[in-house]
Design a protein around this motif. Structure first.
Motif, PDB file in Angstrom:
ATOM      1  N   SER A 122      -5.293   5.601  -2.771  1.00 16.48           N
ATOM      2  CA  SER A 122      -3.901   5.958  -3.071  1.00 16.48           C
ATOM      3  C   SER A 122      -2.968   5.713  -1.892  1.00 16.48           C
ATOM      4  O   SER A 122      -1.743   5.759  -2.046  1.00 16.48           O
ATOM      5  CB  SER A 122      -3.802   7.432  -3.504  1.00 16.48           C
ATOM      6  N   LYS A 181       4.803   2.709  -0.682  1.00 20.14           N
ATOM      7  CA  LYS A 181       5.945   2.250  -1.474  1.00 20.14           C
ATOM      8  C   LYS A 181       7.125   3.220  -1.385  1.00 20.14           C
ATOM      9  O   LYS A 181       7.489   3.875  -2.352  1.00 20.14           O
ATOM     10  CB  LYS A 181       5.515   2.064  -2.928  1.00 20.14           C
ATOM     11  N   VAL A 195       0.824  -1.208   0.000  1.00 14.88           N
ATOM     12  CA  VAL A 195       0.000   0.000   0.000  1.00 14.88           C
ATOM     13  C   VAL A 195       0.858   1.258   0.000  1.00 14.88           C
ATOM     14  O   VAL A 195       0.535   2.245  -0.663  1.00 14.88           O
ATOM     15  CB  VAL A 195      -0.953   0.001   1.216  1.00 14.88           C
ATOM     16  N   ALA A 225      -0.213   9.075  -5.104  1.00 17.75           N
ATOM     17  CA  ALA A 225      -0.811   8.184  -6.111  1.00 17.75           C
ATOM     18  C   ALA A 225      -0.151   6.815  -5.996  1.00 17.75           C
ATOM     19  O   ALA A 225       1.068   6.702  -5.948  1.00 17.75           O
ATOM     20  CB  ALA A 225      -0.615   8.746  -7.513  1.00 17.75           C
ATOM     21  N   ASP A 226      -0.986   5.777  -5.921  1.00 18.25           N
ATOM     22  CA  ASP A 226      -0.515   4.397  -5.926  1.00 18.25           C
ATOM     23  C   ASP A 226       0.581   4.149  -4.871  1.00 18.25           C
ATOM     24  O   ASP A 226       1.591   3.513  -5.144  1.00 18.25           O
ATOM     25  CB  ASP A 226       0.012   4.022  -7.314  1.00 18.25           C
ATOM     26  N   GLY A 227       0.354   4.707  -3.671  1.00 21.23           N
ATOM     27  CA  GLY A 227       1.274   4.434  -2.582  1.00 21.23           C
ATOM     28  C   GLY A 227       2.548   5.235  -2.585  1.00 21.23           C
ATOM     29  O   GLY A 227       3.460   4.973  -1.769  1.00 21.23           O
ATOM     30  N   ARG A 228       2.638   6.218  -3.455  1.00 19.41           N
ATOM     31  CA  ARG A 228       3.847   7.035  -3.548  1.00 19.41           C
ATOM     32  C   ARG A 228       3.491   8.524  -3.506  1.00 19.41           C
ATOM     33  O   ARG A 228       2.400   8.923  -3.915  1.00 19.41           O
ATOM     34  CB  ARG A 228       4.608   6.758  -4.843  1.00 19.41           C
ATOM     35  N   ARG A 272      -6.431  10.334  -5.026  1.00 22.92           N
ATOM     36  CA  ARG A 272      -7.662   9.578  -5.179  1.00 22.92           C
ATOM     37  C   ARG A 272      -7.842   8.586  -4.035  1.00 22.92           C
ATOM     38  O   ARG A 272      -6.882   8.198  -3.373  1.00 22.92           O
ATOM     39  CB  ARG A 272      -7.652   8.826  -6.507  1.00 22.92           C
TER      40      ARG A 272
END
Length: 228
Positions: free
Chosen positions: A48, A28, A26, A221-224, A45
Motif C-alpha cells: 500500500s 499519490k 507508489v 491503501a494504494d498509495g493514499r 495491506r
C-alpha cells in the motif's frame, strides 16, 4: 512532556519509480502531520506504500513531488550530507530487519548510535543501560547479535533507535518478530518515550491489537491515506 507541536508536515507527497520501462506511482498525494508527544500508526495491506512513505518522511528517500517539513524546515533543498547529519541527530529508525552490526556486542551496537549523534562519551553508559532495561535486555548487554533470537535482535534495534533521544522516531513493523506480550511492552516503551521526551513516533503495523494504543491511526491503501 515538551510542548506539543506539529513536528513534521508532509504536503502533496508523491513518489514514482521506473519499473520494466514504465512509471509506477507508489505515493499519490500524501497529506499528514506528526505531532510531538504523540504515537501515530499507519495500517494497510502490504504494497500500500507504507514503507516508501516512512523512507520519505525520514529523509532516506526523496519525494518525486511535494514537501516534507521537519520543525518548519523544508527538506527538499537539503544535500545528502545535510540529510544524513539530520538523521543521525534528530531521527531514530527501526526497520523490519534489525540491521545490527554482527561483530559488536548489544551494548556496543546501542552506543554506536550515540557516537554517530555526537553524544558525549560520558553519557553513553547511563543512556545505554536505560534503553536496554526498557526493552528487557539489560542482562544480555555483552552478547553478540547471533546469540540472540530474532525478537531479541529487534528489541536491541529499538533500544538503539531511542538511545540518542530523537525528536522523530520512525518504526516499520517494529513488533513483527515479537510475541503479543512483548509487542505490548514495546508499545508501552514507545508511549513512555513520547510522553516523557516529546518525541513524535510513527510506526507501521498489521497488528490490530495495537491500534487502540495509538493517538492517531492512518489507513493507507494504494498509495493514499484513505482514513484517520
Amino acid at each position: 512532556m515538551e510542548k506539543e507541536e506539529q513536528l513534521l508536515e508532509a504536503s502533496g507527497i508523491r513518489k514514482s519509480f521506473q519499473a520494466g520501462g514504465r512509471k509506477v506511482e507508489v505515493l499519490k498525494g500524501i497529506e499528514m502531520t506528526l505531532v510531538s508527544g504523540c504515537l501515530t500508526m499507519l495500517r494497510g495491506r502490504s504494497g500500500s506504500g507504507k514503507t516508501t512513505l516512512m523512507n520519505v518522511l525520514g529523509g532516506l528517500d526523496r519525494p518525486s513531488a511535494g514537501e516534507v517539513r521537519l520543525r518548519g524546515r523544508a527538506l527538499g533543498g537539503w544535500s545528502d550530507k545535510q540529510l544524513a547529519a539530520l538523521r543521525r541527530k534528530e531521527i531514530g529508525f527501526v526497520f523490519q530487519s534489525s540491521a545490527l552490526l554482527p561483530l559488536l556486542s548489544v551494548r556496543e551496537n546501542v552506543e554506536l548510535s550515540l557516537r554517530m549523534a555526537g553524544i558525549p562519551r560520558s553519557e553513553w553508559q547511563a543512556r545505554t543501560a536505560r534503553c536496554l532495561e526498557a526493552v528487557g535486555l539489560a542482562k544480555r548487554r555483552d552478547h553478540r547479535p547471533h546469540e540472540l533470537s530474532g525478537g531479541e535482535q529487534q528489541r536491541v534495534a529499538i533500544a538503539k533507535a531511542i538511545a540518542h533521544k530523537p525528536r522523530l522516531l520512525l518504526a516499520d513493523e517494529p513488533t513483527a518478530e515479537l510475541d503479543s506480550a512483548m509487542a505490548a511492552r514495546m508499545i508501552g516503551v514507545f508511549r513512555d518515550i513520547a510522553a516523557a521526551e516529546g518525541t513524535a513516533i510513527c510506526m507501521t503495523t498489521h497488528d490490530s491489537a495495537l491500534w487502540e494504543a495509538a493517538d492517531v491511526v492512518y489507513e493507507m491503501a494504494d498509495g493514499r491515506l484513505v482514513g484517520q
